[in-house]
Design an enzyme around this catalytic site. Structure first.
Site, PDB file in Angstrom:
ATOM      1  N   GLU A 146      -1.829   8.884 -11.174  1.00  0.00           N
ATOM      2  CA  GLU A 146      -1.456   7.685 -11.932  1.00  0.00           C
ATOM      3  C   GLU A 146      -1.351   7.783 -13.359  1.00  0.00           C
ATOM      4  O   GLU A 146      -2.621   8.020 -13.872  1.00  0.00           O
ATOM      5  CB  GLU A 146      -2.329   6.474 -11.454  1.00  0.00           C
ATOM      6  CG  GLU A 146      -2.411   6.180  -9.847  1.00  0.00           C
ATOM      7  CD  GLU A 146      -3.756   5.744  -9.770  1.00  0.00           C
ATOM      8  OE1 GLU A 146      -4.400   4.744 -10.484  1.00  0.00           O
ATOM      9  OE2 GLU A 146      -4.566   5.902  -8.701  1.00  0.00           O
ATOM     10  N   ARG A 175       0.884  -1.302   0.166  1.00  0.00           N
ATOM     11  CA  ARG A 175       0.025  -0.073   0.044  1.00  0.00           C
ATOM     12  C   ARG A 175       0.713   1.203   0.025  1.00  0.00           C
ATOM     13  O   ARG A 175       1.402   1.545   1.060  1.00  0.00           O
ATOM     14  CB  ARG A 175      -0.845   0.223   1.229  1.00  0.00           C
ATOM     15  CG  ARG A 175      -1.837   1.311   1.450  1.00  0.00           C
ATOM     16  CD  ARG A 175      -2.702   1.435   0.512  1.00  0.00           C
ATOM     17  NE  ARG A 175      -3.655   0.363   0.548  1.00  0.00           N
ATOM     18  CZ  ARG A 175      -4.609   0.085  -0.379  1.00  0.00           C
ATOM     19  NH1 ARG A 175      -4.605   0.571  -1.438  1.00  0.00           N
ATOM     20  NH2 ARG A 175      -5.350  -0.882  -0.315  1.00  0.00           N
ATOM     21  N   ASP A 184     -12.044   9.445  -7.225  1.00  0.00           N
ATOM     22  CA  ASP A 184     -11.724   8.356  -7.682  1.00  0.00           C
ATOM     23  C   ASP A 184     -12.140   8.589  -9.482  1.00  0.00           C
ATOM     24  O   ASP A 184     -13.099   8.230  -9.894  1.00  0.00           O
ATOM     25  CB  ASP A 184     -12.326   6.987  -7.469  1.00  0.00           C
ATOM     26  CG  ASP A 184     -11.503   5.881  -7.623  1.00  0.00           C
ATOM     27  OD1 ASP A 184     -10.575   5.965  -8.814  1.00  0.00           O
ATOM     28  OD2 ASP A 184     -11.910   4.806  -7.184  1.00  0.00           O
ATOM     29  N   ARG A 197       1.774  -7.123  -9.910  1.00  0.00           N
ATOM     30  CA  ARG A 197       2.193  -6.174  -8.715  1.00  0.00           C
ATOM     31  C   ARG A 197       2.576  -7.179  -7.334  1.00  0.00           C
ATOM     32  O   ARG A 197       3.112  -6.597  -6.273  1.00  0.00           O
ATOM     33  CB  ARG A 197       1.131  -4.921  -8.289  1.00  0.00           C
ATOM     34  CG  ARG A 197      -0.256  -5.659  -7.826  1.00  0.00           C
ATOM     35  CD  ARG A 197      -0.947  -4.453  -7.373  1.00  0.00           C
ATOM     36  NE  ARG A 197      -2.529  -4.968  -7.114  1.00  0.00           N
ATOM     37  CZ  ARG A 197      -3.163  -4.246  -6.295  1.00  0.00           C
ATOM     38  NH1 ARG A 197      -2.795  -3.052  -6.138  1.00  0.00           N
ATOM     39  NH2 ARG A 197      -4.271  -4.805  -6.241  1.00  0.00           N
ATOM     40  N   HIS A 246       0.945   3.481 -10.748  1.00  0.00           N
ATOM     41  CA  HIS A 246      -0.200   3.751  -9.576  1.00  0.00           C
ATOM     42  C   HIS A 246       0.766   4.678  -8.516  1.00  0.00           C
ATOM     43  O   HIS A 246       0.578   4.242  -7.337  1.00  0.00           O
ATOM     44  CB  HIS A 246      -0.700   2.410  -9.121  1.00  0.00           C
ATOM     45  CG  HIS A 246      -2.105   2.820  -8.425  1.00  0.00           C
ATOM     46  ND1 HIS A 246      -2.026   3.676  -7.181  1.00  0.00           N
ATOM     47  CD2 HIS A 246      -3.272   2.234  -8.551  1.00  0.00           C
ATOM     48  CE1 HIS A 246      -3.465   3.405  -6.708  1.00  0.00           C
ATOM     49  NE2 HIS A 246      -3.955   2.704  -7.619  1.00  0.00           N
TER      50      HIS A 246
HETATM   51  O1  TA6 Z   1      -6.509   3.746  -9.338  1.00  0.00           O
HETATM   52  C1  TA6 Z   1      -7.599   3.882  -8.448  1.00  0.00           C
HETATM   53  C2  TA6 Z   1      -7.961   2.556  -7.809  1.00  0.00           C
HETATM   54  O2  TA6 Z   1      -8.496   1.649  -9.041  1.00  0.00           O
HETATM   55  C3  TA6 Z   1      -9.154   2.949  -6.711  1.00  0.00           C
HETATM   56  O3  TA6 Z   1     -10.517   2.548  -6.945  1.00  0.00           O
HETATM   57  C4  TA6 Z   1      -8.800   2.040  -5.527  1.00  0.00           C
HETATM   58  O4  TA6 Z   1      -9.433   1.072  -5.249  1.00  0.00           O
HETATM   59  C5  TA6 Z   1      -7.261   2.151  -5.511  1.00  0.00           C
HETATM   60  O5  TA6 Z   1      -7.096   1.991  -7.094  1.00  0.00           O
HETATM   61  C6  TA6 Z   1      -6.390   1.261  -4.966  1.00  0.00           C
HETATM   62  O6  TA6 Z   1      -6.580  -0.175  -5.487  1.00  0.00           O
HETATM   63  P1  TA6 Z   1      -6.200  -1.363  -4.306  1.00  0.00           P
HETATM   64  O7  TA6 Z   1      -6.486  -2.648  -5.284  1.00  0.00           O
HETATM   65  O8  TA6 Z   1      -4.510  -1.189  -4.371  1.00  0.00           O
HETATM   66  O9  TA6 Z   1      -6.612  -1.364  -3.113  1.00  0.00           O
END
Ligand code: TA6
Length: 282
Positions: free
Chosen positions: A255, A61, A196, A84, A151
């Protein structure tokens, strides 16, 4: 050569990049995941949650997760694709401030996505910038299509006082509003609650201005057509097992992404997308 491999959190292997200016970065082989970037004379520029998990099979994260071959839930694969959480391999180290990691399809990826690929993530450190390039090569006999993103979780002093400039007049898909397509008419994007958005065919450069902090970020890109702006706000952050609820204030994801129009890659073809994040004054 001072680009060195040292165990990181959870014992996962990590490479350290060092630039003569004093700038540094760290990248985990797990996910080819950039976890730290400290520009020369500055402080940590990437957000990584205090509750982040560093373990095989789990995304980290924060930092810069590499999203491929599926962005978010736009398909039947696991969210944000397959790579990832996989172990990448170092390929080249042109010097202490640069590295390229690579990943090929495996039995694990073929079981979920029946295509042969070769991926490379190259990272290059400059005094006040970091450049990251994702190259996707189709090494199989048939064409495949994919979506992708780098991201990036940028660290900000206060997201409620952070703006993104350069997106006025751009169409976006608003996930918070059921993926409705809207046009952003605001002079700058403000983060006043959960945001988002996938900005489609966005301009090549945006400025992320951290009004409560000491610096801004200029983000430029090529290859990637789209740009995602995401902050979970408190409630969604609280629902994540790997993020503390107050931490949403310290981060903004901006991103570089290819979401609106998937890339279709024929056999033997390659696609390259790149981002450059440059520290700018306030
Ligand atoms: O890029 C934005 C997103 O798709 C959000 O909707 C949010 O869920 C984020 O990515 C994080 O995703 P993750 O699977 O890492 O919790």
């Amino acid at each position: 050569m001072t680009t060195s491999e040292i165990p990181g959190a959870g014992g996962l292997p990590r490479l350290v990049l060092a630039h003569p200016s004093g700038a540094s970065a760290e990248i985990y082989l797990h996910g080819a995941h950039l976890s730290s970037w400290i520009p020369a004379g500055s402080t940590e520029a990437f957000f990584v949650s205090r509750a982040a998990l560093f373990a095989e099979g789990t995304p980290i994260r924060g930092g810069v997760p590499v999203v491929f071959p599926q962005f978010a839930e736009l398909g039947s694969l696991p969210k944000h694709g397959l790579v990832r959480t996989l172990a990448w391999t170092p390929k080249e180290r042109p010097g202490p401030a640069a590295v390229t990691l690579q990943l090929d399809e495996s039995a694990e990826t073929l079981a979920l996505w029946p295509h042969r690929f070769h991926l490379e993530v190259a990272v290059e450190l400059e005094t006040e910038a970091i450049v990251q390039r994702l190259a996707v090569r189709n090494v199989g006999p048939d064409a495949f299509s994919f979506t992708a993103a780098l991201h990036s979780y940028l660290r900000v002093a206060d997201v409620r006082a952070t703006t993104v400039e350069g997106l006025r007049g751009v169409k976006y898909r608003d996930k918070v509003a059921g993926n409705r397509e809207l046009v952003d008419e605001a002079p700058e994007v403000r983060i006043l609650g959960q945001v988002d958005r996938v900005y489609l065919q966005a301009p090549d450069a945006v400025l992320v201005r951290d009004h409560a902090g000491a610096r801004s970020f200029r983000l430029t890109r090529s290859g990637f057509a789209d740009l995602v702006v995401w902050n979970p706000d408190r409630e969604v952050a609280a629902s994540f097992p790997d993020m503390e609820e107050d931490e949403y204030v310290e981060m903004l994801c901006v991103e570089v992404a290819q979401v609106g129009e998937p890339i279709v890659l024929g056999p033997g073809s390659e696609w390259v997308g790149e981002q450059r994040i440059q520290v700018a004054g306030r």
